[in-house]
Motif scaffolding. Structure first.
Motif, mmCIF file in Angstrom:
data_model
loop_
_atom_site.group_PDB
_atom_site.id
_atom_site.type_symbol
_atom_site.label_atom_id
_atom_site.label_comp_id
_atom_site.label_asym_id
_atom_site.label_seq_id
_atom_site.Cartn_x
_atom_site.Cartn_y
_atom_site.Cartn_z
ATOM 1 N N LEU A 43 45.764 39.586 34.740
ATOM 2 C CA LEU A 43 45.702 40.667 33.755
ATOM 3 C C LEU A 43 44.331 40.836 33.110
ATOM 4 O O LEU A 43 43.980 41.922 32.665
ATOM 5 N N ASP A 44 43.579 39.757 33.040
ATOM 6 C CA ASP A 44 42.373 39.755 32.222
ATOM 7 C C ASP A 44 41.191 39.200 33.031
ATOM 8 O O ASP A 44 41.207 38.058 33.474
ATOM 9 N N GLU A 45 40.183 40.067 33.208
ATOM 10 C CA GLU A 45 39.015 39.730 34.025
ATOM 11 C C GLU A 45 38.328 38.442 33.534
ATOM 12 O O GLU A 45 37.984 37.573 34.345
ATOM 13 N N GLU A 46 38.164 38.342 32.226
ATOM 14 C CA GLU A 46 37.461 37.180 31.668
ATOM 15 C C GLU A 46 38.262 35.903 31.887
ATOM 16 O O GLU A 46 37.716 34.849 32.215
ATOM 17 N N ALA A 47 39.579 36.008 31.695
ATOM 18 C CA ALA A 47 40.444 34.833 31.885
ATOM 19 C C ALA A 47 40.400 34.383 33.346
ATOM 20 O O ALA A 47 40.381 33.187 33.641
ATOM 21 N N GLY A 55 37.548 37.297 39.833
ATOM 22 C CA GLY A 55 38.091 38.321 38.940
ATOM 23 C C GLY A 55 39.596 38.283 39.051
ATOM 24 O O GLY A 55 40.153 37.338 39.630
ATOM 25 N N ILE A 56 40.238 39.318 38.491
ATOM 26 C CA ILE A 56 41.704 39.416 38.542
ATOM 27 C C ILE A 56 42.194 39.289 39.990
ATOM 28 O O ILE A 56 41.597 39.876 40.895
ATOM 29 N N ILE A 57 43.258 38.521 40.171
ATOM 30 C CA ILE A 57 43.889 38.444 41.502
ATOM 31 C C ILE A 57 45.328 38.954 41.419
ATOM 32 O O ILE A 57 45.967 38.887 40.362
ATOM 33 N N ALA A 58 45.804 39.464 42.542
ATOM 34 C CA ALA A 58 47.220 39.846 42.631
ATOM 35 C C ALA A 58 48.064 38.584 42.706
ATOM 36 O O ALA A 58 47.610 37.554 43.205
ATOM 37 N N HIS A 59 49.285 38.661 42.210
ATOM 38 C CA HIS A 59 50.219 37.545 42.319
ATOM 39 C C HIS A 59 50.530 37.295 43.800
ATOM 40 O O HIS A 59 50.785 38.257 44.542
ATOM 41 N N GLY A 60 50.575 36.042 44.187
ATOM 42 C CA GLY A 60 51.067 35.734 45.536
ATOM 43 C C GLY A 60 52.448 36.309 45.744
ATOM 44 O O GLY A 60 52.780 36.820 46.823
#
Lengths: 139, 155
Positions: A43-47, A55-60
């Protein structure tokens, strides 16, 4: 849906390809809310970067849900006996996602006519992100 | 590397461990949101009337929805917390489902997660945790079993 017949399918037959288009941040966020997996790496680029990701990844599990559709687009879900996958690589917003399947075996077991399928989810570069299999019962 | 989790227990001591039994109702709105989020347009996943016409009690849960049932119950990656392992050092390596009967909106699904196997590779630098959760519906019928492989990097 015209159900494939056990006697009419052959090892090597391809399932209709499923092109899911381009993954978006909004689409990944919608799955986060619907699936209950609100891990900030989705959800969050920084996290995501703080977790050593680009960067953000899709859920497996979003990718696996997409991949399940290549099977349920070929036979009704009531025919599905097993679904499995290995998560080989990550998917990012902007990636194009395509799901493929192929008949890899035919057998009878427990009074059912079964087809073994190999399934995979690939990105636009042709990299396999998910590699797995499914077992479906046919008549 | 040794066979001890950050919790102080050995990985062998976790094998066979069963977690709290859980039970929860499958809400239609949740199912529909899930199906829409995976781009599913078949009305058996979205519309009660279409699902009933196809012989289901109500809208059908897609094949991987049961993973969300275990997430809601706090039983999937909770094994990492139990072992004192940072989530950031782990990945979801593999996932499987077997199917016995459909899960539909309105069902009450119960289950219990257990640790089936733990093994290490590369001298203990990689730990593979295999967990399994059988699910039943309100009639006591088995509906699905799901299994996850969680891979932990150490050192």
């Amino acid at each position: 849906m015209t159900m494939p017949k056990f006697d009419e399918i052959n090892v090597g037959d391809a399932l209709p390809e499923l092109n899911l288009g381009v993954l978006t941040r909004e689409g990944i966020a919608a799955f986060a809310h619907a699936s209950g997996d609100m891990n900030p790496i989705h959800l969050d680029e920084e996290a995501a970067k703080a977790n050593k990701l680009p960067g953000i990844i899709a859920h497996g599990m979003l990718n696996m849900a997409f991949l399940s559709r290549v099977v349920t687009g070929w036979v009704p879900q009531s025919q599905l006996r097993r679904l499995e996958t290995r998560f080989a690589a990550m998917a990012f917003p902007g990636d194009t996602v395509v799901c493929r399947g192929e008949v890899s075996g035919k057998r009878e077991d427990g009074g059912e006519k079964l087809a073994d399928l190999t399934i995979e989810l690939v990105n636009g570069k042709g990299e396999t992100l998910l590699a797995g299999g499914a077992i479906v019962a046919l008549s | 590397m040794d066979n001890v989790a950050p919790s102080g227990l050995t990985f062998d001591e976790y094998v066979g461990k069963a977690y709290e039994p859980f039970s929860g109702k499958v809400e239609k709105d949740r199912l529909v949101a899930f199906s829409k989020a995976i781009g599913q347009s078949d009305p058996v996943y979205l519309d009660s009337q279409a699902a009933k016409a196809a012989g289901y009690r109500d809208v059908l849960a897609p094949p991987t929805f049961s993973f969300t049932i275990t997430l809601d119950a706090g039983q999937s990656f909770n094994v990492l917390d139990d072992m004192g392992i940072e989530h950031a050092s782990s990945v979801h390596g593999a996932q499987w489902f077997t199917y016995d009967a459909p899960i539909c909106a309105g069902d009450t699904i119960s289950g219990q997660q257990s640790i089936k196997e733990i093994f290490t590779k590369k001298g203990g630098a990689l730990v593979f945790i295999m967990i399994e959760t059988p699910l039943k519906n309100q009639n006591g019928e088995p509906v699905a079993t799901l299994g996850s492989t969680i891979v932990v990097r150490r050192g």
